[in-house]
Design a protein around this motif. Structure first.
Motif, PDB file in Angstrom:
ATOM      1  N   MET A 246       0.816  -1.204   0.000  1.00  0.00           N
ATOM      2  CA  MET A 246       0.000   0.000   0.000  1.00  0.00           C
ATOM      3  C   MET A 246       0.864   1.274   0.000  1.00  0.00           C
ATOM      4  O   MET A 246       1.827   1.403   0.753  1.00  0.00           O
ATOM      5  N   GLY A 247       0.504   2.216  -0.894  1.00  0.00           N
ATOM      6  CA  GLY A 247       1.115   3.535  -0.889  1.00  0.00           C
ATOM      7  C   GLY A 247       2.514   3.632  -1.454  1.00  0.00           C
ATOM      8  O   GLY A 247       3.249   4.562  -1.136  1.00  0.00           O
ATOM      9  N   VAL A 248       2.904   2.704  -2.308  1.00  0.00           N
ATOM     10  CA  VAL A 248       4.266   2.657  -2.870  1.00  0.00           C
ATOM     11  C   VAL A 248       4.160   2.660  -4.380  1.00  0.00           C
ATOM     12  O   VAL A 248       3.361   1.903  -4.948  1.00  0.00           O
ATOM     13  N   GLY A 249       4.961   3.443  -5.069  1.00  0.00           N
ATOM     14  CA  GLY A 249       5.969   4.339  -4.638  1.00  0.00           C
ATOM     15  C   GLY A 249       6.638   4.897  -5.884  1.00  0.00           C
ATOM     16  O   GLY A 249       6.034   5.090  -6.944  1.00  0.00           O
ATOM     17  N   THR A 250       7.960   5.077  -5.819  1.00  0.00           N
ATOM     18  CA  THR A 250       8.748   5.513  -6.975  1.00  0.00           C
ATOM     19  C   THR A 250       8.914   4.339  -7.952  1.00  0.00           C
ATOM     20  O   THR A 250       8.700   3.180  -7.577  1.00  0.00           O
ATOM     21  N   PRO A 251       9.319   4.606  -9.194  1.00  0.00           N
ATOM     22  CA  PRO A 251       9.563   3.485 -10.117  1.00  0.00           C
ATOM     23  C   PRO A 251      10.535   2.448  -9.563  1.00  0.00           C
ATOM     24  O   PRO A 251      10.312   1.236  -9.711  1.00  0.00           O
ATOM     25  N   ASP A 252      11.608   2.886  -8.895  1.00  0.00           N
ATOM     26  CA  ASP A 252      12.554   1.933  -8.334  1.00  0.00           C
ATOM     27  C   ASP A 252      11.946   1.175  -7.157  1.00  0.00           C
ATOM     28  O   ASP A 252      12.260  -0.007  -6.937  1.00  0.00           O
ATOM     29  N   ASP A 253      11.076   1.818  -6.377  1.00  0.00           N
ATOM     30  CA  ASP A 253      10.353   1.112  -5.315  1.00  0.00           C
ATOM     31  C   ASP A 253       9.499  -0.011  -5.901  1.00  0.00           C
ATOM     32  O   ASP A 253       9.460  -1.125  -5.366  1.00  0.00           O
ATOM     33  N   LEU A 254       8.797   0.287  -6.988  1.00  0.00           N
ATOM     34  CA  LEU A 254       7.941  -0.721  -7.620  1.00  0.00           C
ATOM     35  C   LEU A 254       8.769  -1.895  -8.117  1.00  0.00           C
ATOM     36  O   LEU A 254       8.426  -3.062  -7.872  1.00  0.00           O
ATOM     37  N   LEU A 255       9.848  -1.597  -8.816  1.00  0.00           N
ATOM     38  CA  LEU A 255      10.698  -2.644  -9.364  1.00  0.00           C
ATOM     39  C   LEU A 255      11.239  -3.537  -8.244  1.00  0.00           C
ATOM     40  O   LEU A 255      11.147  -4.772  -8.314  1.00  0.00           O
ATOM     41  N   GLY A 256      11.816  -2.929  -7.216  1.00  0.00           N
ATOM     42  CA  GLY A 256      12.386  -3.705  -6.130  1.00  0.00           C
ATOM     43  C   GLY A 256      11.353  -4.518  -5.385  1.00  0.00           C
ATOM     44  O   GLY A 256      11.633  -5.640  -4.927  1.00  0.00           O
ATOM     45  N   SER A 257      10.146  -3.986  -5.254  1.00  0.00           N
ATOM     46  CA  SER A 257       9.090  -4.700  -4.542  1.00  0.00           C
ATOM     47  C   SER A 257       8.554  -5.867  -5.359  1.00  0.00           C
ATOM     48  O   SER A 257       8.267  -6.940  -4.814  1.00  0.00           O
ATOM     49  N   VAL A 258       8.414  -5.685  -6.670  1.00  0.00           N
ATOM     50  CA  VAL A 258       8.018  -6.806  -7.526  1.00  0.00           C
ATOM     51  C   VAL A 258       9.046  -7.931  -7.423  1.00  0.00           C
ATOM     52  O   VAL A 258       8.699  -9.113  -7.347  1.00  0.00           O
ATOM     53  N   MET A 259      10.321  -7.558  -7.411  1.00  0.00           N
ATOM     54  CA  MET A 259      11.382  -8.565  -7.324  1.00  0.00           C
ATOM     55  C   MET A 259      11.356  -9.321  -5.993  1.00  0.00           C
ATOM     56  O   MET A 259      11.954 -10.391  -5.864  1.00  0.00           O
ATOM     57  N   ARG A 260      10.613  -8.784  -5.025  1.00  0.00           N
ATOM     58  CA  ARG A 260      10.458  -9.440  -3.729  1.00  0.00           C
ATOM     59  C   ARG A 260       9.104 -10.138  -3.593  1.00  0.00           C
ATOM     60  O   ARG A 260       8.765 -10.609  -2.512  1.00  0.00           O
ATOM     61  N   GLY A 261       8.304 -10.157  -4.679  1.00  0.00           N
ATOM     62  CA  GLY A 261       7.088 -10.951  -4.681  1.00  0.00           C
ATOM     63  C   GLY A 261       5.785 -10.200  -4.527  1.00  0.00           C
ATOM     64  O   GLY A 261       4.739 -10.804  -4.296  1.00  0.00           O
ATOM     65  N   VAL A 262       5.797  -8.857  -4.677  1.00  0.00           N
ATOM     66  CA  VAL A 262       4.580  -8.061  -4.560  1.00  0.00           C
ATOM     67  C   VAL A 262       3.900  -7.961  -5.931  1.00  0.00           C
ATOM     68  O   VAL A 262       4.569  -7.868  -6.969  1.00  0.00           O
ATOM     69  N   ASP A 263       2.556  -7.953  -5.923  1.00  0.00           N
ATOM     70  CA  ASP A 263       1.776  -7.973  -7.166  1.00  0.00           C
ATOM     71  C   ASP A 263       1.030  -6.677  -7.467  1.00  0.00           C
ATOM     72  O   ASP A 263       0.728  -6.397  -8.624  1.00  0.00           O
TER      73      ASP A 263
END
Length: 386
Positions: A246-263
């Protein structure tokens, strides 16, 4: 109509490409949800939002209950008809907004009493009333009501808040009215405390939801601490349900979070940036108010097919912001939402091809690079007047 569910199509490391199946149509994941807090994505028509490729948008219980009111929206055919969006809508429960009111709210074990930021009138939200409001709005995805403690805070305060949220989650689930193609998400809390996050995940999975969100991050803790919290939290979450940060974020935040399993993601950054002359691009962020853009006939990005890039120059956008013309925020918000959607499509394609690490390396190098040179940038296409 089939049940609300998420299916995994491919994985690349911890990253997942999938499909969310809902009563209002499918959504390819990973996905970014433009924020439509009060029934509108600021400065955009819903046709413009659709043109970016967005598959789902977000609304907010707190704001919509205050105006125009959930009952009125229900009488007028629900939020989808009211705002002209036929696709899925996720509604935030209002917990974050209520908790941010500070002295204007009073918390107890049953819920929260608060004064409207609009007119000072007194209102109350409980897990049951929040869930009922979201039902009246006809939210495709309902969020359980939770408390969002301000960070930093002592571990014992975070623990007490998290356990209150888990009790509220159980009450939210009890109040939820199941319908084919509709779902409800629980929200994992616990600050950056590994043991509290684990306790929260277990409590929510014991209750059972159609999806699971990660709340209480992107509140000033910094990207490194956010990612480390995801590293220990996401692996504990169910693998057969969507995961929403929830509430995220910058393009790099999105990329890093997807790489950790967020959808799934939402954030006000692209729309807020659009209103303040900041453009997200493959070469980082541009400030269109800067004087260097005053005579620049190039588009914002050579890779974007939004109206701002296909019809207008940086010089024109610079002029609009300097002249305080409302068209500037409209065009730049359109561009930023289009960029976020294009980024998510790139990431999804890379997961399906098993090339996410290579894409991540290239994207981060490009974000850190200088602006495009003249010979890399085409002139905008300006169609002749009919």
């Amino acid at each position: 109509m089939s049940r609300f569910h998420w299916t995994c199509e491919s994985t690349d490391g911890a990253a997942r490409a999938g499909m969310l199946h809902t009563s209002h149509g499918p959504v390819a994941t990973p996905t970014f949800m433009p924020v439509g807090t009060v029934g509108t994505v600021k400065a955009m028509t819903m046709d413009a939002v659709r043109s970016t490729g967005a598959g789902i948008v977000l609304g907010n219980t707190y704001h919509l209950m205050l105006r125009p009111g959930a009952e009125r929206v229900q009488q007028l055919g629900g939020l989808h008809k009211f705002m002209d969006w036929s696709g899925p809508i996720l509604t935030d429960s209002g917990g974050f907004q209520v908790m941010s009111l500070g002295a204007l709210r009073k918390l107890d074990q049953d819920g929260v009493t608060f004064k409207s930021h609009i007119d000072g009138s007194t209102h109350r939200l409980t897990p049951e009333s929040s869930t009922d409001i979201q039902h009246k709005l006809d939210a495709t995805i309902t969020m359980c009501f939770d408390e969002c403690p301000a960070l930093p805070a002592a571990p014992e305060a975070i623990a007490a808040s998290m356990r209150l949220s888990m009790r509220w989650a159980a009450r939210s689930r009890e109040a939820f009215i199941p319908r084919a193609g509709y779902g409800q998400f629980g929200i994992v809390q616990g600050g950056t405390e590994t043991d509290l996050r684990a306790e929260s995940v277990k409590a929510l999975t014991d209750i059972g939801f159609e999806g699971y969100a990660i709340g209480g991050l992107a509140v000033g803790e910094g990207q490194e601490l956010m990612f480390s919290t995801l590293d220990t939290t996401v692996p504990l979450m169910p693998t057969n349900a969507p995961r929403y940060l929830m509430g995220v974020g910058t393009p790099d935040d999105l990329l890093g979070s997807v790489m950790r399993g967020v959808d799934m993601f939402d954030c006000v950054m692209p729309t807020r940036a659009g209103r303040t002359a900041r453009a997200y691009t493959e070469r980082g962020t541009l400030n269109l108010r800067n004087a260097r853009h005053a005579n620049d006939a190039r588009p914002i990005s050579p890779h974007c097919d939004c109206l701002a890039c296909t019809r207008h120059s940086r010089a024109y956008l610079h002029h609009l912001f300097r002249a305080n013309e409302i068209l500037g925020p409209m065009l730049l918000t359109w561009h930023n939402i289009a960029y976020y959607q294009r980024l998510m499509r790139q990431i999804r394609a890379a997961i399906l091809e098993g090339q996410l690490e290579a894409l991540a390396t290239r994207l981060r190098a490009e974000w850190a690079a200088e602006d495009w040179t003249e010979d890399e940038m085409p002139q905008p296409h300006i169609p002749p007047v009919a």
